[in-house]
Design a protein around this motif. Structure first.
Motif, PDB file in Angstrom:
ATOM      1  N   SER A  58       3.950   9.640  -5.540  1.00 37.61           N
ATOM      2  CA  SER A  58       4.618   8.469  -4.969  1.00 37.61           C
ATOM      3  C   SER A  58       6.136   8.626  -4.921  1.00 37.61           C
ATOM      4  CB  SER A  58       4.261   7.216  -5.771  1.00 37.61           C
ATOM      5  OG  SER A  58       4.693   7.351  -7.134  1.00 37.61           O
ATOM      6  N   THR A  59       6.625   9.843  -5.112  1.00 40.51           N
ATOM      7  CA  THR A  59       8.070  10.105  -5.124  1.00 40.51           C
ATOM      8  C   THR A  59       8.437  11.065  -4.002  1.00 40.51           C
ATOM      9  OG1 THR A  59       8.184   9.788  -7.525  1.00 40.51           O
ATOM     10  CG2 THR A  59      10.014  10.960  -6.487  1.00 40.51           C
ATOM     11  N   VAL A  60       9.527  10.759  -3.317  1.00 39.13           N
ATOM     12  CA  VAL A  60      10.043  11.619  -2.250  1.00 39.13           C
ATOM     13  C   VAL A  60      11.473  12.018  -2.586  1.00 39.13           C
ATOM     14  CG1 VAL A  60      10.684  11.776   0.182  1.00 39.13           C
ATOM     15  CG2 VAL A  60       8.562  10.630  -0.464  1.00 39.13           C
ATOM     16  N   THR A  61      11.735  13.324  -2.556  1.00 38.76           N
ATOM     17  CA  THR A  61      13.079  13.835  -2.806  1.00 38.76           C
ATOM     18  C   THR A  61      13.640  14.399  -1.503  1.00 38.76           C
ATOM     19  OG1 THR A  61      12.521  14.409  -5.092  1.00 38.76           O
ATOM     20  CG2 THR A  61      14.485  15.444  -4.137  1.00 38.76           C
ATOM     21  N   VAL A  62      14.837  13.930  -1.142  1.00 45.67           N
ATOM     22  CA  VAL A  62      15.509  14.397   0.074  1.00 45.67           C
ATOM     23  C   VAL A  62      16.778  15.134  -0.323  1.00 45.67           C
ATOM     24  CG1 VAL A  62      16.603  13.727   2.240  1.00 45.67           C
ATOM     25  CG2 VAL A  62      14.590  12.475   1.430  1.00 45.67           C
ATOM     26  N   THR A  63      16.965  16.333   0.222  1.00 45.15           N
ATOM     27  CA  THR A  63      18.186  17.098  -0.029  1.00 45.15           C
ATOM     28  C   THR A  63      18.894  17.371   1.297  1.00 45.15           C
ATOM     29  OG1 THR A  63      16.935  19.171   0.062  1.00 45.15           O
ATOM     30  CG2 THR A  63      17.291  18.201  -2.111  1.00 45.15           C
ATOM     31  N   ALA A  64      20.195  17.499   1.221  1.00 43.99           N
ATOM     32  CA  ALA A  64      21.014  17.749   2.408  1.00 43.99           C
ATOM     33  C   ALA A  64      21.785  19.051   2.225  1.00 43.99           C
ATOM     34  CB  ALA A  64      21.991  16.597   2.640  1.00 43.99           C
ATOM     35  N   GLY A 123       0.828  -1.195   0.000  1.00 43.62           N
ATOM     36  CA  GLY A 123       0.000   0.000   0.000  1.00 43.62           C
ATOM     37  C   GLY A 123       0.865   1.249   0.000  1.00 43.62           C
ATOM     38  N   THR A 124       0.300   2.362   0.431  1.00 43.57           N
ATOM     39  CA  THR A 124       1.052   3.621   0.475  1.00 43.57           C
ATOM     40  C   THR A 124       0.966   4.311   1.830  1.00 43.57           C
ATOM     41  OG1 THR A 124      -0.868   4.856  -0.352  1.00 43.57           O
ATOM     42  CG2 THR A 124       0.688   4.012  -1.993  1.00 43.57           C
ATOM     43  N   GLU A 125       0.060   3.871   2.670  1.00 49.22           N
ATOM     44  CA  GLU A 125      -0.192   4.579   3.926  1.00 49.22           C
ATOM     45  C   GLU A 125       1.024   4.635   4.835  1.00 49.22           C
ATOM     46  OE1 GLU A 125      -3.280   4.343   7.757  1.00 49.22           O
ATOM     47  OE2 GLU A 125      -3.563   3.070   5.992  1.00 49.22           O
ATOM     48  N   ASP A 126       1.797   3.549   4.854  1.00 48.73           N
ATOM     49  CA  ASP A 126       2.943   3.483   5.770  1.00 48.73           C
ATOM     50  C   ASP A 126       4.274   3.707   5.067  1.00 48.73           C
ATOM     51  OD1 ASP A 126       1.352   2.924   8.029  1.00 48.73           O
ATOM     52  OD2 ASP A 126       1.197   0.819   7.424  1.00 48.73           O
ATOM     53  N   ASP A 127       4.264   4.105   3.795  1.00 46.73           N
ATOM     54  CA  ASP A 127       5.521   4.408   3.105  1.00 46.73           C
ATOM     55  C   ASP A 127       6.156   5.651   3.716  1.00 46.73           C
ATOM     56  OD1 ASP A 127       5.083   2.297   1.463  1.00 46.73           O
ATOM     57  OD2 ASP A 127       4.369   3.473  -0.243  1.00 46.73           O
ATOM     58  N   ASP A 128       7.463   5.628   3.822  1.00 45.36           N
ATOM     59  CA  ASP A 128       8.136   6.760   4.484  1.00 45.36           C
ATOM     60  C   ASP A 128       9.621   6.734   4.139  1.00 45.36           C
ATOM     61  OD1 ASP A 128       8.453   8.992   6.012  1.00 45.36           O
ATOM     62  OD2 ASP A 128       8.168   8.026   7.946  1.00 45.36           O
ATOM     63  N   VAL A 129      10.311   7.816   4.516  1.00 45.87           N
ATOM     64  CA  VAL A 129      11.771   7.898   4.402  1.00 45.87           C
ATOM     65  C   VAL A 129      12.314   8.243   5.777  1.00 45.87           C
ATOM     66  CG1 VAL A 129      13.727   9.127   3.395  1.00 45.87           C
ATOM     67  CG2 VAL A 129      11.748   8.573   1.976  1.00 45.87           C
ATOM     68  N   THR A 130      13.241   7.444   6.260  1.00 45.93           N
ATOM     69  CA  THR A 130      13.866   7.711   7.553  1.00 45.93           C
ATOM     70  C   THR A 130      15.080   8.607   7.331  1.00 45.93           C
ATOM     71  OG1 THR A 130      13.169   5.552   8.401  1.00 45.93           O
ATOM     72  CG2 THR A 130      14.920   6.693   9.603  1.00 45.93           C
ATOM     73  N   LEU A 131      15.019   9.833   7.882  1.00 42.07           N
ATOM     74  CA  LEU A 131      16.107  10.795   7.695  1.00 42.07           C
ATOM     75  C   LEU A 131      17.192  10.567   8.740  1.00 42.07           C
ATOM     76  CD1 LEU A 131      14.069  14.052   7.008  1.00 42.07           C
ATOM     77  CD2 LEU A 131      14.994  12.413   5.359  1.00 42.07           C
ATOM     78  N   PRO A 132      18.464  10.630   8.340  1.00 41.06           N
ATOM     79  CA  PRO A 132      19.558  10.474   9.311  1.00 41.06           C
ATOM     80  C   PRO A 132      19.602  11.651  10.281  1.00 41.06           C
ATOM     81  CG  PRO A 132      20.316  10.209   7.030  1.00 41.06           C
ATOM     82  CD  PRO A 132      18.950  10.801   6.973  1.00 41.06           C
ATOM     83  N   THR A 133      20.313  11.468  11.377  1.00 39.81           N
ATOM     84  CA  THR A 133      20.542  12.556  12.346  1.00 39.81           C
ATOM     85  C   THR A 133      22.032  12.856  12.354  1.00 39.81           C
ATOM     86  OG1 THR A 133      20.675  10.928  14.134  1.00 39.81           O
ATOM     87  CG2 THR A 133      18.555  11.982  13.775  1.00 39.81           C
ATOM     88  N   THR A 134      22.507  13.436  11.258  1.00 41.12           N
ATOM     89  CA  THR A 134      23.926  13.746  11.097  1.00 41.12           C
ATOM     90  C   THR A 134      24.221  15.127  11.652  1.00 41.12           C
ATOM     91  OG1 THR A 134      23.843  12.479   9.023  1.00 41.12           O
ATOM     92  CG2 THR A 134      25.839  13.786   9.455  1.00 41.12           C
ATOM     93  N   THR A 135      25.126  15.220  12.604  1.00 36.29           N
ATOM     94  CA  THR A 135      25.490  16.527  13.173  1.00 36.29           C
ATOM     95  C   THR A 135      26.026  17.442  12.078  1.00 36.29           C
ATOM     96  OG1 THR A 135      26.040  15.506  15.296  1.00 36.29           O
ATOM     97  CG2 THR A 135      26.947  17.700  14.865  1.00 36.29           C
ATOM     98  N   GLY A 136      25.456  18.652  11.997  1.00 36.45           N
ATOM     99  CA  GLY A 136      25.933  19.622  11.015  1.00 36.45           C
ATOM    100  C   GLY A 136      25.252  19.539   9.670  1.00 36.45           C
TER     101      GLY A 136
END
Length: 217
Positions: free
Chosen positions: A150-156, A127-140
Motif C-alpha cells: 500500500s506504499t508508493v515511492t516516487v523518485t526524481a 478501497g485500493t483499486e483506484d489509488d494512484d499517484v499523479t506524476l508531474p510533467t516537469t521538463t528535464g
C-alpha cells in the motif's frame, strides 16, 4: 564584433611578447600561444590549400567558445578569436587575411539547465483499486514510481542535459488507506398504486406498481 575581438586579442599577444616577440612573429604558430590538448584546447589542425575559412563542429556535448587561427605570416598572422555566444558549429576565419593555414579550437561542456522537481499528487480513494499517484510533467526531470503493497515511492532524477537544483527534494513516499467503499444510494420515486373498485366488494383491489428500488406494503 568578432573581427574587433580578434584584433584586440592579437594586439594583446604582441604586447605580452614585447619587441622580441614582434620581431619573431613571422615564424609564430598557434602552438606558441596555446597549449594543445590542455585546458580545453584541442590539437592544431593544418588546412589543405590555405582556404579563406574552415567550418568546424564541436565534439558531442561541447561548444566552441574560442579558437586560434593563423593566416599568412608576419605581424598579426596568429589570432585568438572569441566565439560569443559559444556554438556547436563555428566558421574559422581570420580578421584580415583570407588564407587559413592552421587552427586550434577551444571547447567547453554544454552548460546544463537547472531544474526543480515538482511534487507528485496522491489520489487515495475508497478501497485500493483506484489509488494512484499523479506524476508531474516537469521538463528535464524523470520520475520513477515503485509500488510495494500500500506504499508508493516516487523518485526524481535529472534528464540528460539538465541538473537538479541544490537542495531539491527528490523522493516522496505515499501510504494509501483501504477504507471500504460505501454504496451510493440511487434516488427513486414511488409510483401511485391504482385502485380497482368494482361493484360489490369481492373484486375490489389495489394494483401495486413494480417500481425498481421501491417496496410497497
Amino acid at each position: 564584433m568578432r573581427k574587433l575581438l580578434a584584433l584586440l586579442m592579437t594586439a594583446a599577444l604582441l604586447m605580452v611578447g614585447g619587441a622580441a616577440a614582434a620581431s619573431s612573429d613571422v615564424d609564430q604558430t598557434c602552438k606558441d600561444v596555446v597549449t594543445e590538448g590542455a585546458g580545453g584546447w584541442g590539437q592544431m589542425i593544418s588546412t589543405n590549400g590555405d582556404p579563406a575559412t574552415v567550418t568546424v563542429n564541436a565534439d558531442a556535448g561541447f561548444l566552441i567558445d574560442k579558437y586560434c587561427v593563423k593566416a599568412g605570416s608576419g605581424d598579426g598572422a596568429v589570432q585568438i578569436v572569441l566565439v560569443e555566444p559559444p556554438a556547436a558549429q563555428v566558421t574559422i576565419d581570420h580578421s584580415v587575411k583570407d588564407s587559413v593555414s592552421h587552427y586550434v579550437v577551444h571547447q567547453i561542456p554544454i552548460p546544463k539547465v537547472v531544474v526543480t522537481p515538482e511534487v507528485p499528487q496522491k489520489v487515495d480513494l475508497c478501497g485500493t483499486e483506484d489509488d494512484d499517484v499523479t506524476l508531474p510533467t516537469t521538463t528535464g526531470v524523470v520520475y520513477t514510481e515503485v509500488r510495494e503493497g500500500s506504499t508508493v515511492t516516487v523518485t526524481a532524477a535529472a534528464a540528460e542535459g539538465y541538473v537538479l537544483a541544490d537542495g531539491a527534494i527528490t523522493e516522496w513516499v505515499f501510504a494509501f488507506t483501504d477504507v471500504p467503499c460505501q454504496p451510493v444510494p440511487v434516488v427513486v420515486t414511488p409510483e401511485v398504486p391504482q385502485k380497482v373498485d368494482l361493484c360489490g366488494t369481492e373484486d375490489d383491489d389495489v394494483t401495486l406498481p413494480t417500481t425498481t428500488g421501491v417496496v410497497y406494503t
